[in-house]
Design a protein around this motif. Structure first.
Motif, PDB file in Angstrom:
ATOM      1  N   UNK A 168      37.237  34.636  48.956  1.00 36.67           N
ATOM      2  CA  UNK A 168      38.043  33.489  48.527  1.00 36.67           C
ATOM      3  C   UNK A 168      38.896  33.000  49.690  1.00 36.67           C
ATOM      4  N   UNK A 169      38.230  32.624  50.760  1.00 40.20           N
ATOM      5  CA  UNK A 169      38.998  32.175  51.922  1.00 40.20           C
ATOM      6  C   UNK A 169      38.702  30.729  52.300  1.00 40.20           C
ATOM      7  N   UNK A 170      38.039  30.012  51.386  1.00 36.04           N
ATOM      8  CA  UNK A 170      37.982  28.548  51.556  1.00 36.04           C
ATOM      9  C   UNK A 170      38.398  27.915  50.232  1.00 36.04           C
ATOM     10  N   UNK A 171      38.919  26.697  50.320  1.00 36.01           N
ATOM     11  CA  UNK A 171      39.414  26.037  49.103  1.00 36.01           C
ATOM     12  C   UNK A 171      38.293  25.722  48.105  1.00 36.01           C
ATOM     13  N   UNK A 172      37.148  25.224  48.551  1.00 30.88           N
ATOM     14  CA  UNK A 172      36.076  24.966  47.567  1.00 30.88           C
ATOM     15  C   UNK A 172      35.671  26.225  46.811  1.00 30.88           C
ATOM     16  N   UNK A 173      35.614  27.365  47.503  1.00 31.61           N
ATOM     17  CA  UNK A 173      35.250  28.591  46.789  1.00 31.61           C
ATOM     18  C   UNK A 173      36.339  28.997  45.799  1.00 31.61           C
ATOM     19  N   UNK A 174      37.601  28.703  46.133  1.00 30.24           N
ATOM     20  CA  UNK A 174      38.683  28.971  45.180  1.00 30.24           C
ATOM     21  C   UNK A 174      38.499  28.143  43.912  1.00 30.24           C
ATOM     22  N   UNK A 175      38.110  26.886  44.089  1.00 27.82           N
ATOM     23  CA  UNK A 175      37.893  26.027  42.918  1.00 27.82           C
ATOM     24  C   UNK A 175      36.805  26.611  42.029  1.00 27.82           C
ATOM     25  N   UNK A 176      35.701  27.043  42.641  1.00 25.24           N
ATOM     26  CA  UNK A 176      34.608  27.610  41.858  1.00 25.24           C
ATOM     27  C   UNK A 176      35.058  28.896  41.169  1.00 25.24           C
ATOM     28  N   UNK A 177      35.889  29.663  41.859  1.00 23.55           N
ATOM     29  CA  UNK A 177      36.434  30.893  41.287  1.00 23.55           C
ATOM     30  C   UNK A 177      37.256  30.579  40.033  1.00 23.55           C
ATOM     31  N   UNK A 178      38.137  29.587  40.131  1.00 26.62           N
ATOM     32  CA  UNK A 178      38.961  29.235  38.972  1.00 26.62           C
ATOM     33  C   UNK A 178      38.099  28.665  37.853  1.00 26.62           C
ATOM     34  N   UNK A 179      37.074  27.882  38.224  1.00 25.40           N
ATOM     35  CA  UNK A 179      36.200  27.299  37.208  1.00 25.40           C
ATOM     36  C   UNK A 179      35.516  28.416  36.413  1.00 25.40           C
ATOM     37  N   UNK A 180      35.182  29.497  37.108  1.00 32.62           N
ATOM     38  CA  UNK A 180      34.529  30.613  36.429  1.00 32.62           C
ATOM     39  C   UNK A 180      35.526  31.419  35.607  1.00 32.62           C
ATOM     40  N   UNK A 181      36.738  31.534  36.153  1.00 31.03           N
ATOM     41  CA  UNK A 181      37.688  32.451  35.547  1.00 31.03           C
ATOM     42  C   UNK A 181      38.580  31.788  34.495  1.00 31.03           C
ATOM     43  N   UNK A 182      39.006  30.572  34.761  1.00 31.94           N
ATOM     44  CA  UNK A 182      39.892  29.870  33.832  1.00 31.94           C
ATOM     45  C   UNK A 182      39.434  28.417  33.685  1.00 31.94           C
ATOM     46  N   UNK A 183      38.132  28.275  33.408  1.00 34.56           N
ATOM     47  CA  UNK A 183      37.490  26.966  33.411  1.00 34.56           C
ATOM     48  C   UNK A 183      38.135  25.909  32.526  1.00 34.56           C
ATOM     49  N   UNK A 184      38.678  26.335  31.388  1.00 35.23           N
ATOM     50  CA  UNK A 184      39.209  25.329  30.463  1.00 35.23           C
ATOM     51  C   UNK A 184      40.671  25.001  30.727  1.00 35.23           C
ATOM     52  N   UNK A 185      41.287  25.766  31.594  1.00 33.96           N
ATOM     53  CA  UNK A 185      42.702  25.468  31.904  1.00 33.96           C
ATOM     54  C   UNK A 185      42.780  24.169  32.707  1.00 33.96           C
ATOM     55  N   UNK A 186      43.911  23.492  32.562  1.00 37.48           N
ATOM     56  CA  UNK A 186      44.045  22.204  33.239  1.00 37.48           C
ATOM     57  C   UNK A 186      44.366  22.420  34.721  1.00 37.48           C
ATOM     58  N   UNK A 187      43.586  21.780  35.572  1.00 38.33           N
ATOM     59  CA  UNK A 187      43.800  21.894  37.017  1.00 38.33           C
ATOM     60  C   UNK A 187      44.613  20.727  37.552  1.00 38.33           C
ATOM     61  N   UNK A 188      44.375  19.551  36.997  1.00 32.18           N
ATOM     62  CA  UNK A 188      45.050  18.352  37.492  1.00 32.18           C
ATOM     63  C   UNK A 188      45.333  17.388  36.366  1.00 32.18           C
ATOM     64  N   UNK A 189      46.450  16.694  36.534  1.00 28.45           N
ATOM     65  CA  UNK A 189      46.775  15.615  35.608  1.00 28.45           C
ATOM     66  C   UNK A 189      47.121  14.381  36.411  1.00 28.45           C
ATOM     67  N   UNK A 190      46.938  13.241  35.782  1.00 23.03           N
ATOM     68  CA  UNK A 190      47.349  11.989  36.425  1.00 23.03           C
ATOM     69  C   UNK A 190      47.687  11.006  35.325  1.00 23.03           C
ATOM     70  N   UNK A 191      48.844  10.360  35.448  1.00 19.50           N
ATOM     71  CA  UNK A 191      49.195   9.366  34.447  1.00 19.50           C
ATOM     72  C   UNK A 191      48.565   8.042  34.841  1.00 19.50           C
TER      73      UNK A 191
END
Lengths: 657, 269
Positions: free
Chosen positions: A10-33
Motif C-alpha cells: 500500500x505505497x501508492x495512492x491508487x492501490x490505497x483506493x483499491x484497498x479501501x474499495x475492498x475493505x470498506x467499499x460502501x463507506x463514503x469516500x467523497x462528497x460534493x455539494x
C-alpha cells in the motif's frame, strides 16, 4: 494499517483506493455539494471512477512519467485526476487556481505538463491565452461546462467524456482492462506521486517532488498520531495546490479511509462547514481571526441580555474551559457552570461555526495570538498547532492532545528528527521529506545538509517544555545598528493580534530604530466607523482618518509595552508607523499566494514611505501602480501621515552582584 | 440590418418575429406616453430600448407584458394578435420581466423568491401544495431541481437561504433575474437591469444576460441607460424620445444617428 502495507504494497495512492474499495467499499469516500444537494461517492464508486478516468487518460495518450496539471478548486473530479494520473504512473501537478496566466505558464512549462485538467471557463481562458508558451501541452480537460459552449470543441474535452470513453473501453476490451491493472500494480514507492509548487517568497516557484511511498508513510504516521479513522470527515476547502490540502485532506483520507467533502463554492464554505460538521479541521490563523472578529462584531450588535449571557459564560470558559478540555482537575461548581455554558452558549456558537463535531483541529502557517488560541480552546475545540513545510510533505512538529502552548508549535512529529543549527536554523529529517526540487539540482543541494537534513530556513529554539518556538525566517532575523536583535515577524505578529490591524510590515535591520507599515482590517475598522457614525468612501479614506491613526497608535504602544518586558526584544520597539491606503495584495506581488508578506518587495515598492519613516518627516508621498482583479492596472497616489509611537523604557539588565 | 438578422439572412431564412408592435399609442388622459410606435422583437436577439427620461420606455414594456393596454395599435405575440392580455396571461404565455425598482418578497429567502417564478408551472392545486403531500411534493422536488440549475448558473449558491431584503442591491437584482428565468420565458423583459450597480456588478450582469441569451436561447428586450452596456450587449437598438420611435438599427448605426445624438444631447435641429 502499516502491517497491511507491507503485504499489500500500500505505497501508492491508487492501490490505497483499491484497498479501501475492498475493505470498506460502501463507506463514503467523497462528497460534493452540487445543485444544492450533497452528492456522494463510495470507495467502490471512487475506485470505478479512478479506473475509468485512468483508462480515458491513457486513450488520449497519457503515458508513465508524463505530467498532468490540475487547476481549480476542491472538486471530486479534480481529486480523481490525481488518482487517475498516478494509476498510469503519470505525475499530477496541482497549480493554485488564483495564479495569473503568466505564473501558470511558468509552472506548466517547468513541469512539462502534457495534459491540463481545469475546473472551469476561467482556467480554460488562462490556458488558451498561453498559446505557444507551453509546447508540450496536448490536451485540455475541464469539469464545469458553463460558458464554454462557444469554444472550439476540438481544443477542449469535458472530464466526463474522458471518463465515459474509458469506462466503455474497459467494459469492451479485457486486454485493455488487464493493462490498466498492470499499470496500477507497476507503481513503485519511489515514483514521484506529486509535484507541489511552493508559492515562493522570493523568485520563481520551485516544484517540490514528493515520492509516493514517503508521502504515504508520513500520512500514516500522523493518522496514527491523531487516531483518524474511516468515520472521520474533513471539508476540503484549502487550495488544492497547497501541501496542506494535499496532505491533510487527500493523503490522510487515502490512508485512513475517511471522507473528504468538497464545498459547493468558495463563497459557501462557511455554510457547507455547518452542514457537514467535519471531525478533522485545519484552518490558517487568519480564518480563526476572521471568525472571532465576526463573532465580536455580531455580539456588539446583539441585544443586552444576549451580550450578558455571552460575556458571563465566556468568562467562565476563559477561567476553566481549557483545563476541562485537557482533563485537568477543576472544582465541581466550575464544571457545572461550564456545562450550563455549553448548553446556552458554547454548543450553539460551535454549531453556528460548524465546529460541533470537530475532534481534532490544527492551525499553522503564521503565529496565532495566545488569546485567539485560548478563545477557541476554552470553547472545547481541540485546537493544536503544527509546524510544517512543503519540503517535509507537511509535518515537522505538532502538538499532542492536552499538551498545548499557544506560542510554540510542539515537539517533533512522529518519526521526525529535528536539530537546531548554530545559526539558529531548524533542520529536520522526516518520513515524508521531498526527493528533489524539480529541474533544480543546485537548489536541492542548497536545501540539504551533507548529512541528509533539510534546512527549513526558519530560526527557532526549543523552549523549556521541549516545544519548538519559531521566531522568524533565519535570513530575516537582523540586527539594529546598536547590535540589538531585530526579528521582524515577531513584531509583526504581535501587531496583527489586534483586531484593527490586518497586516504589518516591520523594518529595522541595520537601522537606528524599528518602523512599521500597517494595514487596517477593513471589516473591524469599518464596523467601528459605522458604530461611531463616521463616514468614509473607501479603504484609502478610512485608513487616513486621524481617529484611525489614534486607535492604531494605542495598539502599537501596547505592542511596545509588551516588547519592553522581554530583554532580547526591548530595543526593537516600533518608533514610527504609517498606515497604507490599500490592502496588501497578492495580485500586486505584495503577498505570496498563501498570503504571506513579501517584505523585500514591499520595501522596494514603498521606498518613499520607508525613507520618510526614517528621515523624521511627518508626511510621505505615495505613487504606485496597482493591479485589479481582472488584470487591469491603475495608479494610487496621495500623501500619508506618519506617526511617532509611544516608547517604553528598556529595563536595565540585572547586574550580577 | 441587425447582426441577428444578418446572420439569419446569410443562412437563407427570414428572421422569425417573436413579437410585433404595430402603431401603438398609449395615453394617460391628455399625456401621450407612446405615440404611434412600431417595431418588432426577433426570436433569439437582444434588443435594447433606450431613450431619455420619460421617453416611454417602461410604458412600452408595460404594454408588452399586458400591464397597460394601448388605446391604438396592435401587439402580435407568437403570431397571434391579442386583444387585452393581462399580465397573468402574458406570464403564462412565456413573457417574464424584472423591474426598475427591485420587486422581491423582502422577507422570503432568495430561494423561495425564485421558486415563486415556478408557480405558473405547478399543476397541482393549492390544496395539494399546502399539504405538501405525494404528487405535490414530487412536483416541488422537480421544480427545486430546476431552480438549483438557475442558482448555479447565476452563481448565487451562497445566498440561497438569505432573506432577500438583507441582500446587497446587486444581488437582489440577480435574484430577480433568477426568478424571471425560473419561468423559462420565451421573452425576457429587463427594466434597467444594471441601474445603481457598480462597474464590477455591471460587468457580471452583462455576462449573465449574454449567457442567458446564448445558453437558453431566450429572447431579451431590455431598457438601459448605460450606453457602453447597450452597445456591448445588444444586437439591435430602438430609440424612443417623447413617446416616438426616432431610430431602430444595429448599435453602430444608432450611435451615429443625427436624431439620436440630438435627443441625447438636447440640441434642436
Amino acid at each position: 494499517m502499516i502491517a497491511d502495507a507491507s503485504r499489500e504494497r500500500l505505497d501508492t495512492f491508487p492501490r490505497l483506493v483499491l484497498h479501501h474499495a475492498a475493505k470498506r467499499g460502501r463507506k463514503i469516500a467523497m462528497r460534493h455539494k452540487d445543485l444544492g444537494l450533497w452528492q456522494s461517492w463510495s470507495w467502490l464508486e471512487l475506485a470505478a471512477n479512478m479506473r475509468a478516468y485512468a483508462a480515458g487518460l491513457s486513450l488520449i495518450g497519457l503515458r508513465r512519467g508524463e505530467a498532468v496539471a490540475i487547476i481549480g478548486s476542491n472538486r471530486p473530479r479534480l481529486y480523481w485526476t490525481f488518482l487517475a494520473a498516478q494509476a498510469l504512473g503519470a505525475i499530477p501537478v496541482p497549480v493554485y487556481a488564483d495564479a495569473i496566466a503568466d505564473e501558470l505558464g511558468y509552472v506548466l512549462d517547468d513541469a512539462g505538463c502534457v495534459v491540463a485538467v481545469v475546473e472551469d471557463q476561467e482556467q480554460v481562458d488562462k490556458i488558451l491565452s498561453l498559446e505557444g508558451r507551453v509546447p508540450k501541452l496536448r490536451h485540455l480537460l475541464y469539469d464545469e461546462p458553463k460558458g464554454l459552449s462557444d469554444y472550439d470543441p476540438k481544443s477542449l474535452t469535458p472530464i466526463s467524456d474522458v471518463i465515459a470513453r474509458g469506462r466503455t473501453r474497459l467494459a469492451a476490451d479485457a486486454d485493455f482492462s488487464r493493462g490498466l491493472e498492470a499499470s496500477i500494480a507497476a507503481g513503485k514507492a519511489e515514483d514521484i506521486s506529486v509535484i507541489l509548487y511552493t508559492s515562493g517568497t522570493t523568485g520563481r516557484p520551485k516544484g517540490v517532488s514528493i515520492a509516493s511511498g514517503r508521502a504515504i508513510a508520513a500520512a500514516a504516521s500522523t493518522v496514527a498520531f491523531d487516531k483518524l479513522t474511516d468515520d472521520d470527515v474533513a471539508l476540503s476547502y484549502l487550495p488544492l495546490a497547497w501541501v496542506g490540502d494535499h496532505y491533510l485532506n487527500f493523503a490522510q483520507s487515502m490512508v485512513a479511509g475517511f471522507c473528504i467533502a468538497c464545498p459547493e463554492s468558495t463563497e459557501t464554505v462557511q455554510q457547507d462547514l455547518k452542514e457537514i460538521g467535519p471531525s478533522f479541521y485545519f484552518a490558517p490563523p487568519r480564518v480563526f481571526e476572521n471568525l472571532l472578529t465576526r463573532i465580536t462584531i455580531r455580539m456588539q450588535d446583539a441585544g443586552g441580555f444576549q451580550r450578558f449571557l455571552f460575556d458571563t459564560f465566556m468568562g467562565i470558559a476563559r477561567r476553566c474551559g481549557e483545563a476541562i478540555l485537557e482533563g485537568r482537575d477543576v472544582p465541581l461548581h466550575a464544571k457545572l457552570l461550564y456545562a450550563l455554558g455549553e448548553l446556552l452558549v458554547y454548543a450553539p456558537l460551535k454549531n453556528a461555526l460548524g465546529f460541533s463535531k470537530i475532534r481534532i483541529a490544527y492551525t499553522a502557517g503564521e503565529a496565532i495570538g495566545p488569546e485567539l488560541f485560548s478563545f477557541y480552546r476554552s470553547l472545547g475545540l481541540n485546537l493544536k498547532q503544527l509546524y510544517g513545510q512543503t519540503e517535509a510533505f507537511l509535518y515537522v512538529t505538532c502538538q499532542s492532545d492536552g499538551k498545548i502552548e499557544p506560542d510554540a508549535v510542539g515537539p517533533a512529529a512522529p518519526q521526525v528528527d529535528i536539530r537546531i543549527a548554530e545559526n539558529g536554523e531548524v533542520q529536520f529529517r522526516s518520513p515524508g521529506m521531498f526527493v528533489a526540487y524539480h529541474n533544480l539540482p543546485e537548489k536541492t543541494a542548497e536545501a540539504m545538509t551533507s548529512d541528509g537534513y533539510v534546512r527549513t530556513g526558519d530560526a527557532g529554539f526549543f523552549n523549556a517544555a521541549g516545544q519548538l518556538k519559531i521566531i522568524d525566517r533565519a535570513k530575516d532575523v537582523g540586527r539594529l545598528k546598536s547590535g540589538a536583535f531585530f526579528a521582524p515577524k515577531y513584531i509583526e505578529n504581535k501587531l496583527k493580534f489586534f483586531p484593527n490591524i490586518k497586516e504589518a510590515v516591520a523594518f529595522g535591520d541595520q537601522r537606528e530604530f524599528v518602523t512599521c507599515v500597517l494595514n487596517i482590517d477593513l471589516s473591524a475598522v469599518g464596523a467601528w466607523a459605522e458604530r461611531n457614525n463616521i463616514v468614509y468612501g473607501s479603504h484609502k479614506e478610512l485608513a487616513a482618518l486621524p481617529q484611525v491613526y489614534d486607535m492604531l497608535a494605542a495598539d502599537v504602544a501596547e505592542v511596545n509595552r509588551s516588547l519592553s518586558l522581554e530583554p532580547e526584544m526591548a530595543q526593537a520597539q516600533v518608533a514610527r508607523f504609517i498606515i497604507l491606503p490599500k490592502e496588501l495584495d497578492a495580485d500586486d506581488g505584495e503577498l505570496t499566494r498563501t498570503q504571506k508578506v513579501r517584505r523585500g518587495y514591499i520595501a522596494e515598492r514603498y521606498a518613499t514611505l520607508v525613507r520618510a519613516l526614517y528621515d523624521g518627516s511627518s508626511e510621505a508621498t505615495i505613487s504606485i501602480e496597482i493591479t485589479f482583479e481582472d488584470g487591469r492596472r491603475g495608479e494610487l497616489a496621495g500623501r500619508l501621515a506618519i506617526r511617532d509611537a509611544q516608547l517604553f523604557p528598556v529595563p536595565a539588565r540585572e547586574k550580577v552582584a | 440590418m441587425s447582426n441577428a438578422a444578418a446572420s439569419v439572412a446569410a443562412s437563407g431564412k427570414a428572421p422569425t418575429v417573436l413579437l410585433e408592435v404595430e402603431n401603438v399609442s398609449l395615453r394617460f388622459g391628455g399625456v401621450k406616453a407612446i405615440r404611434d410606435v412600431s417595431f418588432e422583437i426577433r426570436k433569439g436577439e437582444v434588443l435594447a430600448i433606450i431613450g431619455p427620461n420619460g421617453a416611454g420606455k417602461t410604458s412600452m414594456l408595460n404594454c408588452i407584458n399586458g400591464f397597460y393596454h394601448p388605446q391604438d395599435g396592435h401587439i402580435t405575440y407568437k403570431g397571434e394578435r391579442r386583444a387585452r392580455m393581462r399580465p397573468y396571461e402574458a406570464a403564462s404565455r412565456g413573457i417574464a420581466r424584472t423591474f426598475q425598482n427591485v420587486a422581491l418578497f423582502q422577507g422570503l429567502s432568495a430561494l423561495d423568491n425564485i421558486m415563486v417564478g415556478r408557480n405558473l408551472k405547478m399543476r397541482r392545486s393549492f390544496a395539494w401544495q399546502a399539504l405538501r403531500l405525494g404528487p405535490a411534493l414530487r412536483e416541488e422536488v422537480e421544480h427545486r431541481a430546476f431552480v438549483e440549475k438557475i442558482i448555479e448558473f447565476l452563481e448565487i449558491q451562497s445566498i440561497r437561504k438569505a432573506p432577500a431584503g438583507t441582500l446587497p442591491y446587486g444581488l437582489q437584482k440577480r435574484v430577480e433575474l433568477a426568478r424571471a428565468l425560473a419561468m423559462e420565458p420565451d421573452l425576457l423583459l429587463l427594466d434597467e437591469p444594471m441601474a445603481g450597480m457598480n462597474l464590477e456588478e455591471k460587468e457580471d450582469m452583462c455576462r449573465f444576460i449574454l449567457d442567458v441569451n446564448k445558453q437558453y436561447g431566450t429572447t431579451i428586450a431590455l431598457i438601459e441607460h448605460d450606453m457602453g452596456v447597450v452597445m456591448d450587449l445588444s444586437d439591435r437598438v430602438i430609440v424612443l424620445d417623447y413617446g416616438r420611435k426616432i431610430a431602430d438599427g444595429i448599435p453602430d448605426q444608432v450611435k451615429r444617428d443625427r436624431h439620436v445624438i440630438d435627443a441625447y444631447l438636447g440640441i434642436a435641429d
